[in-house]
Scaffold this motif. Structure first.
Motif, PDB file in Angstrom:
ATOM      1  N   MET A 290       0.845  -1.191   0.000  1.00 16.14           N
ATOM      2  CA  MET A 290       0.000   0.000   0.000  1.00 16.14           C
ATOM      3  C   MET A 290       0.882   1.243   0.000  1.00 16.14           C
ATOM      4  SD  MET A 290      -3.400  -0.483   2.257  1.00 16.14           S
ATOM      5  CE  MET A 290      -2.781  -1.329   3.679  1.00 16.14           C
ATOM      6  N   ILE A 291       0.618   2.136  -0.952  1.00 17.85           N
ATOM      7  CA  ILE A 291       1.437   3.351  -1.085  1.00 17.85           C
ATOM      8  C   ILE A 291       0.530   4.578  -1.040  1.00 17.85           C
ATOM      9  CG2 ILE A 291       2.977   4.635  -2.614  1.00 17.85           C
ATOM     10  CD1 ILE A 291       3.934   1.908  -3.674  1.00 17.85           C
ATOM     11  N   VAL A 292       1.005   5.595  -0.305  1.00 17.20           N
ATOM     12  CA  VAL A 292       0.234   6.836  -0.182  1.00 17.20           C
ATOM     13  C   VAL A 292       0.360   7.634  -1.473  1.00 17.20           C
ATOM     14  CG1 VAL A 292       0.004   8.999   1.059  1.00 17.20           C
ATOM     15  CG2 VAL A 292       0.545   6.923   2.286  1.00 17.20           C
ATOM     16  N   GLU A 293      -0.785   7.964  -2.076  1.00 17.01           N
ATOM     17  CA  GLU A 293      -0.760   8.747  -3.311  1.00 17.01           C
ATOM     18  C   GLU A 293      -0.842  10.240  -3.023  1.00 17.01           C
ATOM     19  OE1 GLU A 293      -3.861   7.163  -5.735  1.00 17.01           O
ATOM     20  OE2 GLU A 293      -2.677   5.440  -6.354  1.00 17.01           O
ATOM     21  N   LYS A 294      -1.744  10.597  -2.091  1.00 16.21           N
ATOM     22  CA  LYS A 294      -1.914  12.032  -1.814  1.00 16.21           C
ATOM     23  C   LYS A 294      -2.528  12.221  -0.430  1.00 16.21           C
ATOM     24  CE  LYS A 294      -3.416  16.208  -4.174  1.00 16.21           C
ATOM     25  NZ  LYS A 294      -4.360  16.812  -5.120  1.00 16.21           N
ATOM     26  N   ILE A 295      -2.170  13.330   0.209  1.00 16.76           N
ATOM     27  CA  ILE A 295      -2.760  13.701   1.496  1.00 16.76           C
ATOM     28  C   ILE A 295      -3.277  15.137   1.390  1.00 16.76           C
ATOM     29  CG2 ILE A 295      -2.338  14.004   3.961  1.00 16.76           C
ATOM     30  CD1 ILE A 295       0.041  12.069   3.600  1.00 16.76           C
ATOM     31  N   SER A 296      -4.502  15.359   1.887  1.00 23.51           N
ATOM     32  CA  SER A 296      -5.015  16.733   1.840  1.00 23.51           C
ATOM     33  C   SER A 296      -6.039  16.947   2.945  1.00 23.51           C
ATOM     34  CB  SER A 296      -5.636  17.024   0.481  1.00 23.51           C
ATOM     35  OG  SER A 296      -6.959  16.564   0.460  1.00 23.51           O
ATOM     36  N   GLY A 297      -6.491  18.200   3.089  1.00 23.76           N
ATOM     37  CA  GLY A 297      -7.455  18.537   4.120  1.00 23.76           C
ATOM     38  C   GLY A 297      -8.890  18.462   3.654  1.00 23.76           C
ATOM     39  N   THR A 298      -9.093  18.344   2.324  1.00 25.43           N
ATOM     40  CA  THR A 298     -10.456  18.247   1.794  1.00 25.43           C
ATOM     41  C   THR A 298     -10.566  17.062   0.846  1.00 25.43           C
ATOM     42  OG1 THR A 298      -9.842  19.723  -0.018  1.00 25.43           O
ATOM     43  CG2 THR A 298     -10.879  20.718   1.925  1.00 25.43           C
ATOM     44  N   ILE A 299     -11.805  16.532   0.731  1.00 33.17           N
ATOM     45  CA  ILE A 299     -12.019  15.420  -0.198  1.00 33.17           C
ATOM     46  C   ILE A 299     -12.003  15.914  -1.640  1.00 33.17           C
ATOM     47  CG2 ILE A 299     -13.608  13.583  -0.883  1.00 33.17           C
ATOM     48  CD1 ILE A 299     -14.675  13.556   1.903  1.00 33.17           C
ATOM     49  N   LYS A 300     -12.425  17.158  -1.810  1.00 37.23           N
ATOM     50  CA  LYS A 300     -12.572  17.707  -3.166  1.00 37.23           C
ATOM     51  C   LYS A 300     -11.253  17.677  -3.933  1.00 37.23           C
ATOM     52  CE  LYS A 300     -14.885  21.646  -5.297  1.00 37.23           C
ATOM     53  NZ  LYS A 300     -15.336  23.039  -5.080  1.00 37.23           N
ATOM     54  N   SER A 301     -10.186  18.028  -3.234  1.00 39.79           N
ATOM     55  CA  SER A 301      -8.883  18.089  -3.912  1.00 39.79           C
ATOM     56  C   SER A 301      -8.335  16.711  -4.236  1.00 39.79           C
ATOM     57  CB  SER A 301      -7.879  18.859  -3.048  1.00 39.79           C
ATOM     58  OG  SER A 301      -7.708  18.185  -1.828  1.00 39.79           O
ATOM     59  N   LEU A 302      -8.890  15.654  -3.602  1.00 38.19           N
ATOM     60  CA  LEU A 302      -8.427  14.295  -3.911  1.00 38.19           C
ATOM     61  C   LEU A 302      -9.099  13.721  -5.161  1.00 38.19           C
ATOM     62  CD1 LEU A 302      -8.318  12.597  -0.395  1.00 38.19           C
ATOM     63  CD2 LEU A 302      -6.396  13.284  -1.762  1.00 38.19           C
ATOM     64  N   SER A 303     -10.168  14.353  -5.621  1.00 42.16           N
ATOM     65  CA  SER A 303     -10.885  13.806  -6.773  1.00 42.16           C
ATOM     66  C   SER A 303     -10.059  13.983  -8.044  1.00 42.16           C
ATOM     67  CB  SER A 303     -12.239  14.493  -6.916  1.00 42.16           C
ATOM     68  OG  SER A 303     -12.037  15.868  -7.162  1.00 42.16           O
ATOM     69  N   GLU A 304     -10.465  13.269  -9.101  1.00 45.39           N
ATOM     70  CA  GLU A 304      -9.645  13.202 -10.320  1.00 45.39           C
ATOM     71  C   GLU A 304      -9.593  14.531 -11.064  1.00 45.39           C
ATOM     72  OE1 GLU A 304     -11.084  10.021 -12.653  1.00 45.39           O
ATOM     73  OE2 GLU A 304     -10.470   8.498 -11.210  1.00 45.39           O
ATOM     74  N   LYS A 305     -10.606  15.363 -10.834  1.00 45.59           N
ATOM     75  CA  LYS A 305     -10.637  16.651 -11.527  1.00 45.59           C
ATOM     76  C   LYS A 305      -9.427  17.512 -11.174  1.00 45.59           C
ATOM     77  CE  LYS A 305     -15.580  17.414 -12.103  1.00 45.59           C
ATOM     78  NZ  LYS A 305     -16.725  18.234 -11.659  1.00 45.59           N
ATOM     79  N   TYR A 306      -9.068  17.458  -9.877  1.00 50.27           N
ATOM     80  CA  TYR A 306      -8.034  18.360  -9.390  1.00 50.27           C
ATOM     81  C   TYR A 306      -6.636  17.745  -9.413  1.00 50.27           C
ATOM     82  CZ  TYR A 306     -11.910  21.218  -7.894  1.00 50.27           C
ATOM     83  OH  TYR A 306     -13.032  21.990  -7.878  1.00 50.27           O
ATOM     84  N   GLU A 307      -6.551  16.530  -9.945  1.00 51.31           N
ATOM     85  CA  GLU A 307      -5.223  15.908 -10.025  1.00 51.31           C
ATOM     86  C   GLU A 307      -4.403  16.539 -11.125  1.00 51.31           C
ATOM     87  OE1 GLU A 307      -5.332  11.744 -10.425  1.00 51.31           O
ATOM     88  OE2 GLU A 307      -5.826  11.380  -8.327  1.00 51.31           O
TER      89      GLU A 307
END
Lengths: 154, 98
Positions: B80-97
């Motif tokens: 298991m590898i960490v891809e991203k960490i953030s404070g909101t769910i919105k920024s984890l979605s594919e749109k903001y990648e």
């Protein structure tokens, strides 16, 4: 006689370790012995690391060894890949001994580095730094340790 | 609409972080956290499994969680590898990648 262990990885780099020997050997990065006498023998032989000087049963270090480590700029190193071989109850004793080693080094101001023995593809830098949390180091301290040892390895 | 009379202000609420992984094994993650930190530590981390391989943890205990994942990786072939960490769910979605 000496014996190199090929399974150990440190910062995604293979390291040559020495378990038992009586002769002079040059170009060794660390010692992984499980005796006090062998560890004390190699402290004056231009070594960079002392790797896991403890077991699930005993501890193979002393006040004297850590004082000599500070004089010769030798770092402590805890590799968690040894946990693979152990039982679940033995793992708790291993981690307890590791914490005693880390606390002693912290008191004497010797650098200690923690790492899993995994390859580059299997972990990230952030996951590797998180091991410091187990032993009560803060995030800023982990960054300092990481920078210092990067320069040393070059 | 029924309004909450005395809500907790935003400054006093618990800080959280969302962690995105490449895949999730619920049972094994809980096991790993129990083995390393015990019941008290497990409660302090405050794990919460969400959709799309996202996990919610407390901000102060993020490093404890990451070390537990690394502990899991020692014993399993599938890592298991960490891809991203953030404070909101919105920024984890594919749109903001990016």
């Amino acid at each position: 006689m000496f014996h190199f262990d090929k399974e150990l990885y440190f910062k995604n780099v293979k390291i040559n370790t020495l378990k038992t020997t009586k002769d002079k050997v040059n170009g060794i990065s660390g010692v992984n012995a499980k005796d006090i006498n062998t560890i004390n023998y190699f402290l004056n032989k231009k070594i960079k690391f002392v790797i896991n000087p403890f077991d699930d049963k005993k501890r193979y270090f002393d006040f004297n060894t850590i004082n000599v480590m500070k004089q010769n700029n030798i770092y402590g190193l805890v590799l968690f890949s040894e946990l693979k071989k152990l039982n679940k109850i033995q793992q708790t004793y291993f981690l307890r001994n590791a914490k005693i080693f880390a606390d002693l080094c912290k008191k004497k101001k010797v650098f200690v580095y923690f790492a899993s023995g995994l390859n580059k593809d299997e972990t990230t830098e952030r996951q590797e730094k998180a091991w410091y949390c187990l032993f009560g180091f803060s995030k800023d301290q982990a960054d300092v340790f990481y920078k210092v040892l990067e320069e040393e390895l070059k | 609409m029924k309004k909450n009379i005395n809500p907790i202000p935003k400054s006093l609420r618990e800080r959280k972080r969302y962690v995105k992984l490449n895949y999730i094994n619920k049972r094994e993650i809980t096991k790993a956290v129990f083995d390393l930190y015990g019941i008290n530590g497990f409660a302090e981390i405050g794990l919460q499994f969400l959709k799309n391989n996202i996990i919610k943890v407390k901000r102060e205990k993020l490093d404890c969680f990451l070390s537990a994942i690394n502990y899991y990786n020692l014993f399993n072939d599938k890592k298991m590898i960490v891809e991203k960490i953030s404070g909101t769910i919105k920024s984890l979605s594919e749109k903001y990648e990016k």
